[in-house]
Design a protein around this motif. Sequence first.
Motif, PDB file in Angstrom:
ATOM      1  N   HIS A  59      -9.712 -12.378 -10.690  1.00 40.79           N
ATOM      2  CA  HIS A  59     -10.128 -13.382 -11.674  1.00 40.79           C
ATOM      3  C   HIS A  59     -10.458 -14.701 -10.990  1.00 40.79           C
ATOM      4  O   HIS A  59      -9.584 -15.540 -10.779  1.00 40.79           O
ATOM      5  CB  HIS A  59      -9.038 -13.571 -12.728  1.00 40.79           C
ATOM      6  N   HIS A  61     -13.812 -17.795 -10.715  1.00 42.19           N
ATOM      7  CA  HIS A  61     -15.094 -18.313 -11.234  1.00 42.19           C
ATOM      8  C   HIS A  61     -15.696 -19.211 -10.165  1.00 42.19           C
ATOM      9  O   HIS A  61     -15.530 -20.427 -10.197  1.00 42.19           O
ATOM     10  CB  HIS A  61     -14.884 -19.153 -12.496  1.00 42.19           C
ATOM     11  N   LYS A 152     -16.530  -8.672 -19.160  1.00 45.22           N
ATOM     12  CA  LYS A 152     -15.703  -9.655 -19.860  1.00 45.22           C
ATOM     13  C   LYS A 152     -16.268  -9.935 -21.240  1.00 45.22           C
ATOM     14  O   LYS A 152     -17.474 -10.119 -21.422  1.00 45.22           O
ATOM     15  CB  LYS A 152     -15.711 -10.946 -19.038  1.00 45.22           C
ATOM     16  N   HIS A 240      -5.388 -13.714 -18.164  1.00 43.34           N
ATOM     17  CA  HIS A 240      -4.620 -14.972 -18.198  1.00 43.34           C
ATOM     18  C   HIS A 240      -3.630 -15.130 -19.367  1.00 43.34           C
ATOM     19  O   HIS A 240      -3.675 -16.108 -20.103  1.00 43.34           O
ATOM     20  CB  HIS A 240      -5.510 -16.198 -18.050  1.00 43.34           C
ATOM     21  N   ASP A 314      -7.611 -17.011 -11.846  1.00 42.37           N
ATOM     22  CA  ASP A 314      -8.550 -17.713 -12.725  1.00 42.37           C
ATOM     23  C   ASP A 314      -9.077 -18.977 -12.036  1.00 42.37           C
ATOM     24  O   ASP A 314      -9.353 -19.984 -12.693  1.00 42.37           O
ATOM     25  CB  ASP A 314      -7.870 -18.044 -14.068  1.00 42.37           C
TER      26      ASP A 314
HETATM   27 ZN    ZN Z   1     -11.326 -17.209 -16.205  1.00 40.87          ZN
END
Ligand code: ZN
Length: 467
Positions: A59, A61, A152, A240, A314
């Motif tokens: 995870h 970004h 996702k 998350h 994340d």
């Molecule tokens: Zn995320």
Amino acid sequence: MRRLIKGGILVDAEGEYHQDLAIEDGKIVQVGSQLAESVDTEVIDAQGLYVMPGGVDVHTHFNIDVGMARSCDDFFFGTRAAACGGTTTIVDHMGFGPPGCSLHHQLEVYHDDARGKAAVDYSFHGVIQHVDDDILQEMHGMVHEEGISSFKLYLTYKYKLSDEQVLRALRQLRQVGALATVHPENDAAIALRRRALLAAGKTAPIYHARSRPIACEAEAIGRMINLAQLADTAPLYIVHLSNGLGLEYVRLAKRAGQPVWVETCPQYLLLDEQRYLQDDGLKYILSPPLRARTEADRLWVGVADGTIDTLATDHCNFPYQQRQALSGGDFSRCPNGLPGVENRLQLLFSEGVMRGRISTSRFVQLTSANPARLFGLWPRKGSLLPGADADLVLFDPQRVTTIQHQDLHDNGDYSPYEGIACNGAPVMTLLRGQVVAKNGVFTGQAGQGRFIARQPFNHTDQGTKHG
Ligand code: ZN
Ligand code: URP
Ligand code: ZN
Ligand code: ZN
């Protein structure tokens, strides 16, 4: 060349072994006692160290454009930081493309973003930003030709999906052999609360947390579990997780035998909502928000008892300076997300293993083996089996460090974990047999990371470990 890692304690998802490990051509070729050296063998002395599969962070970004800002870590900075923290594979989330955009279009954008830059191996999660016949049709090729076997779904933000869209997507993803992942938050409840808070002039960071309380997340988790059941028992991965109520819903579903898995992140285990009351509260704006300390305690129970399957970061890095400039202190104008890709292993090792909450093999399950299994990377990643990529992290349980952003390798300007003392640190990271980080120094290269075409999701193969 042959490399031999000698004298360490190997740890995989099953247990610990006092054995040596041999590497040739980037692969693990042998595991055993007193493995022989020849003249051209390079020996790495792992006396007193744990030798574990490199971390798999499913995870992140990197380079994501969220509208109000672009995150500051591209695939070079993000993967450089990953390597220095012991993570050798990342699965990044494709960002949203222009309205109506195809899955293949976004894939091309992301291949271009990562190629020549990544310093560890990588793949991407697709993102379903709308659902129509064309998108549903594309899914098969994405999985079986492009190696993208997870997608996702967002229930909030600009491209939130309706229940009907979710059901159609889940059914098709199951059909084509993909795992659906979900960002679960109730968008309507958040919008109403946010409007009321802003109308009352309540814009300080703590109101970010008040605008999306636990019920917003737990409601969406419960809803998604039931929608997945209704969509021919589609496999579902919840990202998350921040709270105990959501965890209870997952526990119920697992007990009933439903194919549901759940991830949490270091920020939900280590930080709490008191951070929003600090002067630098903007540093902690992310969604779902940080919760009360008691929620972290509940999550730790799930980490220890196997209800929680994976730990990911994340990682979504917006510098503090940018947060301040864009928001002027107003939570609703601050980009959401926290950095952390470099600290995941160290934080779980220190707070989990060294505090006696989890075993070393459970540590490997959470950080490497389980994510590799779920996302079609096993056993090439997340294992120490002969034939696997020689992606390894050597961990020194005796090394004590204090996290300081000045020592990290991302492109931002702060760490949410600044000042946290950790017992145990990664001291060497190998990517396919090459040393890419040593004692906190990056020794790899941009472009060294390869795209990994992932296997389709296979439910019957799962058996993610929770012992
Ligand atoms: Zn995320
Ligand atoms: O606030 C967060 N978590 N930002 C990153 C995007 C997401 O929702 O995962
Ligand atoms: Zn497009
Ligand atoms: Zn999310």
